[in-house]
Design a protein around this motif. Structure first.
Motif, PDB file in Angstrom:
ATOM      1  N   GLN A   1       0.848  -1.194   0.000  1.00  0.00           N
ATOM      2  CA  GLN A   1       0.000   0.000   0.000  1.00  0.00           C
ATOM      3  C   GLN A   1       0.885   1.246   0.000  1.00  0.00           C
ATOM      4  O   GLN A   1       1.994   1.244   0.518  1.00  0.00           O
ATOM      5  CB  GLN A   1      -0.904   0.009   1.249  1.00  0.00           C
ATOM      6  N   VAL A   2       0.377   2.267  -0.638  1.00  0.00           N
ATOM      7  CA  VAL A   2       1.112   3.532  -0.762  1.00  0.00           C
ATOM      8  C   VAL A   2       0.224   4.657  -0.256  1.00  0.00           C
ATOM      9  O   VAL A   2      -0.980   4.695  -0.533  1.00  0.00           O
ATOM     10  CB  VAL A   2       1.510   3.779  -2.221  1.00  0.00           C
ATOM     11  N   GLN A   3       0.813   5.558   0.480  1.00  0.00           N
ATOM     12  CA  GLN A   3       0.119   6.752   0.943  1.00  0.00           C
ATOM     13  C   GLN A   3       0.808   7.990   0.357  1.00  0.00           C
ATOM     14  O   GLN A   3       2.030   8.055   0.311  1.00  0.00           O
ATOM     15  CB  GLN A   3       0.120   6.866   2.466  1.00  0.00           C
ATOM     16  N   VAL A   4      -0.018   8.929  -0.067  1.00  0.00           N
ATOM     17  CA  VAL A   4       0.475  10.210  -0.559  1.00  0.00           C
ATOM     18  C   VAL A   4      -0.190  11.292   0.283  1.00  0.00           C
ATOM     19  O   VAL A   4      -1.418  11.350   0.357  1.00  0.00           O
ATOM     20  CB  VAL A   4       0.142  10.405  -2.049  1.00  0.00           C
ATOM     21  N   VAL A   5       0.625  12.116   0.913  1.00  0.00           N
ATOM     22  CA  VAL A   5       0.097  13.114   1.839  1.00  0.00           C
ATOM     23  C   VAL A   5       0.621  14.498   1.467  1.00  0.00           C
ATOM     24  O   VAL A   5       1.831  14.698   1.365  1.00  0.00           O
ATOM     25  CB  VAL A   5       0.495  12.789   3.292  1.00  0.00           C
ATOM     26  N   GLU A   6      -0.312  15.430   1.272  1.00  0.00           N
ATOM     27  CA  GLU A   6       0.051  16.813   0.978  1.00  0.00           C
ATOM     28  C   GLU A   6      -0.015  17.651   2.252  1.00  0.00           C
ATOM     29  O   GLU A   6      -0.763  17.332   3.182  1.00  0.00           O
ATOM     30  CB  GLU A   6      -0.900  17.440  -0.046  1.00  0.00           C
ATOM     31  N   SER A   7       0.742  18.735   2.248  1.00  0.00           N
ATOM     32  CA  SER A   7       0.675  19.703   3.336  1.00  0.00           C
ATOM     33  C   SER A   7       1.085  21.068   2.797  1.00  0.00           C
ATOM     34  O   SER A   7       1.647  21.163   1.695  1.00  0.00           O
ATOM     35  CB  SER A   7       1.589  19.298   4.502  1.00  0.00           C
ATOM     36  N   SER A  30      10.181   2.711  -6.810  1.00  0.00           N
ATOM     37  CA  SER A  30      10.638   3.968  -7.380  1.00  0.00           C
ATOM     38  C   SER A  30       9.412   4.787  -7.779  1.00  0.00           C
ATOM     39  O   SER A  30       8.292   4.285  -7.770  1.00  0.00           O
ATOM     40  CB  SER A  30      11.540   3.749  -8.595  1.00  0.00           C
ATOM     41  N   ILE A  31       9.642   6.040  -8.106  1.00  0.00           N
ATOM     42  CA  ILE A  31       8.559   6.913  -8.552  1.00  0.00           C
ATOM     43  C   ILE A  31       8.955   7.556  -9.867  1.00  0.00           C
ATOM     44  O   ILE A  31      10.040   8.129  -9.976  1.00  0.00           O
ATOM     45  CB  ILE A  31       8.236   7.997  -7.512  1.00  0.00           C
ATOM     46  N   ASN A  32       8.108   7.454 -10.853  1.00  0.00           N
ATOM     47  CA  ASN A  32       8.359   8.122 -12.132  1.00  0.00           C
ATOM     48  C   ASN A  32       7.958   9.594 -11.979  1.00  0.00           C
ATOM     49  O   ASN A  32       8.572  10.317 -11.223  1.00  0.00           O
ATOM     50  CB  ASN A  32       7.620   7.412 -13.254  1.00  0.00           C
ATOM     51  N   ASP A  33       6.928  10.024 -12.641  1.00  0.00           N
ATOM     52  CA  ASP A  33       6.508  11.412 -12.517  1.00  0.00           C
ATOM     53  C   ASP A  33       5.846  11.689 -11.169  1.00  0.00           C
ATOM     54  O   ASP A  33       5.157  10.843 -10.620  1.00  0.00           O
ATOM     55  CB  ASP A  33       5.522  11.781 -13.623  1.00  0.00           C
ATOM     56  N   ALA A  97       1.549  10.771  -7.616  1.00  0.00           N
ATOM     57  CA  ALA A  97       2.836  10.084  -7.742  1.00  0.00           C
ATOM     58  C   ALA A  97       2.634   8.827  -8.577  1.00  0.00           C
ATOM     59  O   ALA A  97       1.768   7.998  -8.254  1.00  0.00           O
ATOM     60  CB  ALA A  97       3.387   9.730  -6.368  1.00  0.00           C
ATOM     61  N   GLU A  98       3.419   8.705  -9.634  1.00  0.00           N
ATOM     62  CA  GLU A  98       3.391   7.508 -10.469  1.00  0.00           C
ATOM     63  C   GLU A  98       4.371   6.502  -9.866  1.00  0.00           C
ATOM     64  O   GLU A  98       5.561   6.517 -10.133  1.00  0.00           O
ATOM     65  CB  GLU A  98       3.790   7.861 -11.899  1.00  0.00           C
ATOM     66  N   VAL A  99       3.838   5.598  -9.032  1.00  0.00           N
ATOM     67  CA  VAL A  99       4.656   4.715  -8.211  1.00  0.00           C
ATOM     68  C   VAL A  99       4.887   3.383  -8.906  1.00  0.00           C
ATOM     69  O   VAL A  99       3.947   2.775  -9.438  1.00  0.00           O
ATOM     70  CB  VAL A  99       3.989   4.484  -6.843  1.00  0.00           C
ATOM     71  N   VAL A 100       6.136   2.944  -8.866  1.00  0.00           N
ATOM     72  CA  VAL A 100       6.495   1.621  -9.372  1.00  0.00           C
ATOM     73  C   VAL A 100       6.699   0.685  -8.177  1.00  0.00           C
ATOM     74  O   VAL A 100       7.451   1.002  -7.255  1.00  0.00           O
ATOM     75  CB  VAL A 100       7.782   1.671 -10.216  1.00  0.00           C
ATOM     76  N   GLN A 101       5.989  -0.430  -8.208  1.00  0.00           N
ATOM     77  CA  GLN A 101       6.110  -1.429  -7.148  1.00  0.00           C
ATOM     78  C   GLN A 101       6.585  -2.741  -7.746  1.00  0.00           C
ATOM     79  O   GLN A 101       6.271  -3.054  -8.903  1.00  0.00           O
ATOM     80  CB  GLN A 101       4.749  -1.629  -6.461  1.00  0.00           C
ATOM     81  N   GLY A 109       3.570  -0.200 -12.388  1.00  0.00           N
ATOM     82  CA  GLY A 109       3.396   1.205 -12.061  1.00  0.00           C
ATOM     83  C   GLY A 109       1.930   1.601 -12.049  1.00  0.00           C
ATOM     84  O   GLY A 109       1.134   1.093 -12.833  1.00  0.00           O
ATOM     85  N   ARG A 110       1.566   2.463 -11.139  1.00  0.00           N
ATOM     86  CA  ARG A 110       0.212   3.008 -11.095  1.00  0.00           C
ATOM     87  C   ARG A 110       0.234   4.340 -10.370  1.00  0.00           C
ATOM     88  O   ARG A 110       1.123   4.598  -9.569  1.00  0.00           O
ATOM     89  CB  ARG A 110      -0.759   2.047 -10.419  1.00  0.00           C
ATOM     90  N   PRO A 111      -0.756   5.184 -10.653  1.00  0.00           N
ATOM     91  CA  PRO A 111      -0.790   6.489  -9.991  1.00  0.00           C
ATOM     92  C   PRO A 111      -1.452   6.424  -8.626  1.00  0.00           C
ATOM     93  O   PRO A 111      -2.421   5.676  -8.427  1.00  0.00           O
ATOM     94  CB  PRO A 111      -1.626   7.336 -10.955  1.00  0.00           C
TER      95      PRO A 111
END
Length: 123
Positions: A1-7, A30-33, A97-101, A109-111
């Motif tokens: 699982q991936v979390q993306v948090v803005e602040s 890794s993360i692409n764009d 985040a375009e995350v590569v797992q 990869g998925r956003p």
């Protein structure tokens, strides 16, 4: 699982500045764009700025010269420095985040999206 948090969102007067931050964590190879998008009331979501893993940047025309996107690959973090803010910049800003797992089937990869942070520019 991936979390993306803005602040970093908030309220500011026209001409002011804000810096948004976005951190991705979890199962990340890794993360692409990485990118910032926004949605103003009654409008569709639009791309504000993106940065590739190699540092190639793109900007929405209306923010070019005022906003600067950057990233720290070691920290899986992206930033959006916003200067000379205008009322029309008011929106909820989302990080992508375009995350590569790594999976049993190889690299996939998925956003992933954050929950968003409100930016309000008003006098």
């Amino acid at each position: 699982q991936v979390q993306v948090v803005e602040s970093g969102g908030g309220s500011v007067q026209p001409g002011g500045s804000l810096t948004l931050s976005c951190v991705a964590s979890g199962n990340i190879h890794s993360i692409n764009d990485m990118g910032w998008y926004r949605r103003a009331p009654g409008n569709q979501r639009e791309m504000v700025a993106t940065v590739s893993s190699r540092g190639v940047k793109t900007y929405l025309n209306s923010v070019n010269g005022r906003f600067t996107i950057s990233r720290d690959n070691a920290k899986n973090t992206a930033y959006l420095q916003m200067n000379s803010l205008k009322p029309e910049d008011t929106a909820v800003y989302y990080c992508n985040a375009e995350v590569v797992q790594l999976t049993s089937e190889g690299a996939r990869g998925r956003p992933y999206w954050g929950q968003g942070t409100q930016v309000t520019v008003s006098s």
